[in-house]
Motif scaffolding. Structure first.
Motif, PDB file in Angstrom:
ATOM      1  N   ARG A 278      -7.621  -2.811 -11.042  1.00 49.58           N
ATOM      2  CA  ARG A 278      -8.393  -2.651  -9.807  1.00 49.58           C
ATOM      3  C   ARG A 278      -8.789  -4.021  -9.293  1.00 49.58           C
ATOM      4  NH1 ARG A 278     -13.973  -1.440  -8.206  1.00 49.58           N
ATOM      5  NH2 ARG A 278     -13.946   0.162  -6.595  1.00 49.58           N
TER       6      ARG A 278
ATOM      7  N   THR B 136      -7.627   2.216  -2.024  1.00 48.01           N
ATOM      8  CA  THR B 136      -6.276   2.664  -1.745  1.00 48.01           C
ATOM      9  C   THR B 136      -5.388   2.281  -2.917  1.00 48.01           C
ATOM     10  OG1 THR B 136      -4.503   2.757  -0.092  1.00 48.01           O
ATOM     11  CG2 THR B 136      -5.477   0.595  -0.514  1.00 48.01           C
ATOM     12  N   LEU B 137      -4.323   3.004  -3.093  1.00 50.81           N
ATOM     13  CA  LEU B 137      -3.374   2.724  -4.164  1.00 50.81           C
ATOM     14  C   LEU B 137      -2.254   1.855  -3.612  1.00 50.81           C
ATOM     15  CD1 LEU B 137      -2.910   3.425  -7.141  1.00 50.81           C
ATOM     16  CD2 LEU B 137      -1.554   5.375  -6.394  1.00 50.81           C
ATOM     17  N   ALA B 138      -1.824   0.881  -4.414  1.00 53.17           N
ATOM     18  CA  ALA B 138      -0.745  -0.020  -4.022  1.00 53.17           C
ATOM     19  C   ALA B 138       0.213  -0.201  -5.185  1.00 53.17           C
ATOM     20  CB  ALA B 138      -1.321  -1.374  -3.601  1.00 53.17           C
ATOM     21  N   HIS B 139       1.404  -0.712  -4.883  1.00 54.41           N
ATOM     22  CA  HIS B 139       2.390  -1.088  -5.900  1.00 54.41           C
ATOM     23  C   HIS B 139       2.495  -2.601  -5.931  1.00 54.41           C
ATOM     24  CE1 HIS B 139       4.977   2.822  -6.069  1.00 54.41           C
ATOM     25  NE2 HIS B 139       4.033   2.816  -6.988  1.00 54.41           N
ATOM     26  N   ASP B 140       2.692  -3.154  -7.149  1.00 51.81           N
ATOM     27  CA  ASP B 140       3.013  -4.575  -7.240  1.00 51.81           C
ATOM     28  C   ASP B 140       4.528  -4.718  -7.168  1.00 51.81           C
ATOM     29  OD1 ASP B 140       4.019  -3.942  -9.800  1.00 51.81           O
ATOM     30  OD2 ASP B 140       2.326  -4.861 -10.853  1.00 51.81           O
TER      31      ASP B 140
ATOM     32  N   VAL C 293      -5.102  -0.446  -7.867  1.00 58.36           N
ATOM     33  CA  VAL C 293      -6.109   0.074  -6.944  1.00 58.36           C
ATOM     34  C   VAL C 293      -6.712  -1.101  -6.188  1.00 58.36           C
ATOM     35  CG1 VAL C 293      -8.327   1.253  -6.730  1.00 58.36           C
ATOM     36  CG2 VAL C 293      -6.633   2.063  -8.389  1.00 58.36           C
TER      37      VAL C 293
ATOM     38  N   GLY D 222       4.358  -1.388 -10.495  1.00 60.53           N
ATOM     39  CA  GLY D 222       3.144  -0.940 -11.166  1.00 60.53           C
ATOM     40  C   GLY D 222       2.058  -0.585 -10.160  1.00 60.53           C
ATOM     41  N   LYS D 223       1.224   0.375 -10.518  1.00 59.33           N
ATOM     42  CA  LYS D 223       0.148   0.807  -9.633  1.00 59.33           C
ATOM     43  C   LYS D 223      -1.048  -0.127  -9.743  1.00 59.33           C
ATOM     44  CE  LYS D 223       1.409   5.649  -9.686  1.00 59.33           C
ATOM     45  NZ  LYS D 223       1.005   7.009 -10.041  1.00 59.33           N
TER      46      LYS D 223
ATOM     47  N   GLU E  67       0.835  -1.204   0.000  1.00 57.91           N
ATOM     48  CA  GLU E  67       0.000   0.000   0.000  1.00 57.91           C
ATOM     49  C   GLU E  67       0.866   1.249   0.000  1.00 57.91           C
ATOM     50  OE1 GLU E  67      -3.711   1.971   2.446  1.00 57.91           O
ATOM     51  OE2 GLU E  67      -2.497   0.462   3.443  1.00 57.91           O
ATOM     52  N   ILE E  68       0.508   2.191  -0.883  1.00 58.59           N
ATOM     53  CA  ILE E  68       1.199   3.473  -0.923  1.00 58.59           C
ATOM     54  C   ILE E  68       0.239   4.628  -0.646  1.00 58.59           C
ATOM     55  CG2 ILE E  68       3.085   2.702  -2.400  1.00 58.59           C
ATOM     56  CD1 ILE E  68       1.618   4.009  -4.778  1.00 58.59           C
TER      57      ILE E  68
ATOM     58  N   PRO F 265      -5.482   2.196 -13.643  1.00 55.43           N
ATOM     59  CA  PRO F 265      -4.666   1.028 -13.348  1.00 55.43           C
ATOM     60  C   PRO F 265      -5.533  -0.152 -12.931  1.00 55.43           C
ATOM     61  CG  PRO F 265      -4.509   2.605 -11.548  1.00 55.43           C
ATOM     62  CD  PRO F 265      -5.321   3.259 -12.624  1.00 55.43           C
TER      63      PRO F 265
END
Length: 75
Positions: free
Chosen positions: A66, A18-22, A29, A26-27, A5-6, A64
């Motif tokens: 979801r 919430t926005l996350a990175h893999d 949601v 990559g972004k 989570e970012i 991105p």
């Protein structure tokens, strides 16, 4: 593939996004229902979202990507 989570966390009519990175940066949601948040908390939600994302269970045509997490996904 674990999601990190970012943020930020944004309230919606059905829960919180919430926005996350893999792992590749990559972004993604993560859309969590209110019930999943109340019943399981964010650690379980991110675990479930990571599993669903790795399995390719993303919402069609989302950019991105979801991933939706409900209470049933956290078990």
């Amino acid at each position: 593939m674990a999601l990190t989570e970012i943020g930020p966390r944004v309230s919606t009519t059905t829960g919180v996004n919430t926005l996350a990175h893999d792992a590749a940066g990559g972004k993604v949601v993560v859309a969590a229902s209110d019930e999943a948040i109340q019943d399981h908390g964010w650690a379980a939600i991110l675990d479930a979202a990571s599993r669903k994302y790795a399995a390719g269970e993303i919402e069609p045509d989302s950019n991105p990507p979801r991933v939706s997490v409900r209470t049933v996904d956290c078990k």
